[in-house]
Design an enzyme around this catalytic site. Structure first.
Site, mmCIF file in Angstrom:
data_model
loop_
_atom_site.group_PDB
_atom_site.id
_atom_site.type_symbol
_atom_site.label_atom_id
_atom_site.label_comp_id
_atom_site.label_asym_id
_atom_site.label_seq_id
_atom_site.Cartn_x
_atom_site.Cartn_y
_atom_site.Cartn_z
ATOM 1 N N VAL A 1 -5.977 2.016 -8.765
ATOM 2 C CA VAL A 1 -4.976 0.966 -8.545
ATOM 3 C C VAL A 1 -5.673 -0.269 -7.997
ATOM 4 O O VAL A 1 -6.413 -0.193 -7.008
ATOM 5 C CB VAL A 1 -3.871 1.429 -7.588
ATOM 6 C CG1 VAL A 1 -2.848 0.305 -7.367
ATOM 7 C CG2 VAL A 1 -3.165 2.674 -8.131
ATOM 8 N N LYS B 1 -2.179 -0.186 -12.126
ATOM 9 C CA LYS B 1 -2.733 1.160 -12.199
ATOM 10 C C LYS B 1 -3.397 1.322 -13.561
ATOM 11 O O LYS B 1 -2.747 1.168 -14.603
ATOM 12 C CB LYS B 1 -1.624 2.201 -12.012
ATOM 13 C CG LYS B 1 -2.134 3.620 -11.816
ATOM 14 C CD LYS B 1 -0.994 4.536 -11.362
ATOM 15 C CE LYS B 1 -1.494 5.908 -10.972
ATOM 16 N NZ LYS B 1 -0.400 6.747 -10.407
ATOM 17 N N LEU C 1 -7.305 -1.021 -4.584
ATOM 18 C CA LEU C 1 -6.402 -0.593 -3.514
ATOM 19 C C LEU C 1 -6.490 0.909 -3.268
ATOM 20 O O LEU C 1 -6.246 1.375 -2.156
ATOM 21 C CB LEU C 1 -4.953 -0.970 -3.868
ATOM 22 C CG LEU C 1 -4.642 -2.462 -3.969
ATOM 23 C CD1 LEU C 1 -3.220 -2.668 -4.473
ATOM 24 C CD2 LEU C 1 -4.833 -3.144 -2.616
ATOM 25 N N GLY C 2 -6.830 1.661 -4.309
ATOM 26 C CA GLY C 2 -6.936 3.106 -4.183
ATOM 27 C C GLY C 2 -7.384 3.708 -5.497
ATOM 28 O O GLY C 2 -7.235 3.095 -6.557
ATOM 29 N N SER C 3 -7.942 4.892 -5.437
ATOM 30 C CA SER C 3 -8.411 5.526 -6.664
ATOM 31 C C SER C 3 -8.324 7.034 -6.553
ATOM 32 O O SER C 3 -8.318 7.601 -5.449
ATOM 33 C CB SER C 3 -9.855 5.108 -6.982
ATOM 34 O OG SER C 3 -10.726 5.518 -5.950
ATOM 35 N N GLY C 4 -8.243 7.701 -7.706
ATOM 36 C CA GLY C 4 -8.191 9.148 -7.762
ATOM 37 C C GLY C 4 -8.926 9.632 -8.996
ATOM 38 O O GLY C 4 -9.653 8.864 -9.648
ATOM 39 N N ASP D 1 3.686 15.915 -4.551
ATOM 40 C CA ASP D 1 2.582 15.455 -3.698
ATOM 41 C C ASP D 1 3.055 14.354 -2.752
ATOM 42 O O ASP D 1 2.453 13.287 -2.665
ATOM 43 C CB ASP D 1 1.414 14.969 -4.553
ATOM 44 C CG ASP D 1 0.133 14.791 -3.735
ATOM 45 O OD1 ASP D 1 0.050 15.342 -2.617
ATOM 46 O OD2 ASP D 1 -0.787 14.104 -4.213
#
Length: 305
Positions: free
Chosen positions: A21, A36, A13-16, A130
């Protein structure tokens, strides 16, 4: 990664820099969840692992409908042994996905909701650091859709515990003091970010085109966002609120996120052309005093006849 614990991973779903996630399935409950997972390259850093799980504990402790709920924590049972935590999956996507399609009323409502959610964090002693549209999830299973904060700005905390020196936040939403101070700023930095998000929602473009930390640092301290109220059919009071909230000086902003939410909500609940009660100008006050004096004199003379 195919599975952690009993959860079957489906897609990212998303990454950093520190975590990814995933959308996953919980076969026991026959439900989708979001998981996560700490990045593999940080799995052996004990401090980073602890800070990562601290976010899950905080979300669980605050337990507010404006924050994503945490159901479970664990460690993957493969060779990587990465910590993870399991959250509710919000199927409506992020606020970032909707910016181009929002009406003025929807943008105002989401701005109020974001400020109220941030206040929940502040009441728990947490400055997010953030706030941005991609960290705000929309649950469209309810009417009206519900806004939730999905990330507690943990990248900053994780970077600190890893020994990195980083600047917090996303530049186009970032309060200037987050550039000039590595620490010491307070919840008014989040007020700035919520105002920057609200402006973006209303305008379709950010208030300032500062896409790097250096651009934020170099911006003039007297810079003001372009006015937008007249174009939206809103009173000038909206421009004044956003300008104050996006001030370089934190002392000029609303003192709390709750204050910003209350001021912004006037544009939803009041007369669309004059939300809330504005302070009269000096010429208006003089006119009212003169008019009252004239009416008093006329009434007195009439009664004295």
């Amino acid at each position: 990664m195919r599975q952690v614990g009993r959860y079957r991973m489906r897609r990212v779903l998303g990454s950093g820099a520190f975590a990814t996630v995933w959308l996953a399935e919980d076969p026991a409950l026959e439900a989708h969840v979001a998981i996560k997972v700490l990045a593999e390259n940080w799995a052996n850093n004990a401090d980073v692992r602890e800070r990562f799980l601290a976010e899950a504990r905080l979300l669980r402790r605050v337990d507010d409908p404006r924050l994503v709920r945490v159901f479970d924590v664990g460690v993957s049972d493969d060779d990587e042994a990465r910590p993870y935590f399991v959250m509710e999956y919000i199927p409506g996507g992020t606020l970032d996905d909707r910016i181009s399609s929002l009406s003025t009323r929807e943008a105002l409502a989401y701005g109020v909701a974001a400020a109220e959610a941030v206040q929940v964090l502040h009441d728990a002693g947490v400055v997010h650091r953030d706030v941005k549209p991609s960290n705000l999830l929309i649950d469209d299973r309810s009417t009206p859709p519900r806004l939730l904060i999905s990330d507690l700005g943990s990248a900053k905390v994780l970077a600190e515990s890893s020994g990195f020196t980083v600047t917090t936040g996303t530049p186009i939403y970032m309060a200037p003091e987050q550039i000039h101070q590595t620490d010491g700023f307070d919840g008014r930095a989040d007020v700035y970010a919520v105002a920057a998000v609200t402006y973006h929602l209303l305008n379709g473009q950010p208030a300032f085109q500062d896409h790097t930390a250096a651009a934020v640092r170099d911006r003039r301290t007297d810079s003001r966002p372009p006015p937008l109220a007249a174009r939206l059919g809103q009173p000038a009071a909206l421009d004044r609120l956003l300008t104050r909230s996006l001030s370089w000086n934190p002392a000029k902003r609303p003192a709390t996120a709750a204050d910003f939410a209350r001021e912004l909500e006037r544009f939803l609940t009041g007369d669309p052309h004059r939300p809330g009660r504005e302070v009269p100008t000096v010429p208006t006050l003089v006119f009212c005093v003169v008019l009252a004096a004239v009416l008093f004199a006329v009434t007195y003379l009439w009664l004295s006849r």
